[in-house]
Design an enzyme around this catalytic site. Structure first.
Site, PDB file in Angstrom:
ATOM      1  CB  SER A 275      -0.854  -0.011   1.274  1.00  0.00           C
ATOM      2  OG  SER A 275      -1.430   1.250   1.504  1.00  0.00           O
TER       3      SER A 275
ATOM      4  CE1 TYR B 223      -3.810  -2.182   5.553  1.00  0.00           C
ATOM      5  CE2 TYR B 223      -3.276   0.102   5.041  1.00  0.00           C
ATOM      6  CZ  TYR B 223      -3.644  -1.168   4.626  1.00  0.00           C
ATOM      7  OH  TYR B 223      -3.835  -1.427   3.293  1.00  0.00           O
TER       8      TYR B 223
END
Ligand SMILES: NC(=O)c1ccc[n+]([C@@H]2O[C@H](COP(=O)([O-])OP(=O)(O)OC[C@H]3O[C@@H](n4cnc5c(N)ncnc54)[C@H](OP(=O)(O)O)[C@@H]3O)[C@@H](O)[C@H]2O)c1
Length: 264
Positions: free
Chosen positions: A146, A159
């Protein structure tokens, strides 16, 4: 005997996609369905069987629906056993299963946070490890990292750290597998319109500036497949995210974190 059959070319070529029941994983299955002509079977992995069955019906390829909670070590053993039994050639592995939850680290349930480590890091690492022995020259590994991997993210701390792990791991693995001509590509999109945000926004909200950079899963996947085809190390979808990546390379992270803090 099975190994002899593999050598003789009489073996099953497969593509494995984790997190195939929705979003980016499902989109990989749909797009690869038109591309991977030499693959015999798609192995689709996630927990929701109904969603995998639905996807399976849309595909022209033969599929194997594998309902599995990848955070469960015992269930991951079943994948190991299945690979051992079928002894396929894994032509493509796409590790898409993952989730994120926004919010302040100390104010959220610990289990939800460690769950991100279990799925985004532990499961991805183990599935990759299990598949590599079954890969051949030109096999592809596509890891969903990501843009959160580029900079620590207060309010999305665990995350972002899991995705920094995925990116770092993928880049190192790429070098290790270079002599075997197995290509590893890390996919680093910014926000993508998927069910991801149903979970991610349980406690917190996406920054307004991030909302301007949303893209659709089909674009992310198209560019990721192209990048993997061109043997690239990374796929960074959208000009905004490429610009963000550039800033995180040339500017001190402490400075960038102050700017992000001002945008809240
Ligand atoms: N959407 C974004 O903005 C974005 C941006 C950058 C990177 N990513 C990354 O892209 C990947 C795919 O995300 P997405 O946007 O497609 O989200 P999504 O639509 O929520 O898909 C997540 C997938 O992971 C599966 N999954 C979740 N927990 C699992 C478990 N314990 N065991 C097995 N499978 C599990 C889900 O299936 P089941 O619920 O059926 O198990 C689902 O198929 C993730 O790694 C995410 O971090 C997303």
């Amino acid at each position: 005997m099975l190994q002899m059959l593999q050598k003789a070319g009489n073996f099953m070529n497969i593509a494995i996609i984790t997190g195939a029941s929705s979003g980016i994983g499902a989109e990989f299955a749909l797009q690869f369905d038109n591309i991977l002509k030499s693959v015999d079977e798609f192995w689709l992995i996630a927990r929701r069987k109904d969603r995998l069955d639905e996807l399976s019906e849309k595909l022209n390829h033969k599929t194997r629906v594998i309902t599995m909670d990848l955070t469960d070590a015992m269930e991951r053993e079943e994948l190991k056993e299945l690979l051992r039994r079928e002894n396929p050639v894994v032509r493509v592995l796409v590790n898409c299963a993952g989730y994120g939850i926004m919010g302040k680290f100390s104010e959220m349930e610990l289990k939800e946070q460690t769950g991100m480590l279990d799925l985004n890091c532990m499961a991805l690492t183990e599935v990759t490890y299990l598949c590599i022995p079954y890969m051949r020259r030109k096999s592809r590994i596509i890891q969903l990292a990501s843009s959160a991997a580029f900079l620590p993210q207060p309010g999305f701390a665990v995350y972002a750290a899991t995705k920094a792990y995925v990116l770092s791991f993928s880049r190192a693995l790429r070098e290790e597998l270079r002599p075997r001509e197995i290509i590893v590509t890390a996919v680093c999109p910014g926000p993508v319109r998927t069910e991801f945000f149903d979970t991610a926004e349980r406690y917190g909200k996406t920054l307004a500036i991030k909302k301007l950079t949303f893209v659709n899963a089909d674009k992310v996947v198209r560019e990721a497949i192209e990048a993997a085809g061109k043997r690239k190390a990374m796929s960074v979808c959208s000009p905004w995210i490429r610009l963000f990546w550039f800033f995180t390379k040339v500017l001190p992270h402490g400075f960038l974190l102050k700017i992000v803090g001002l945008l809240k």
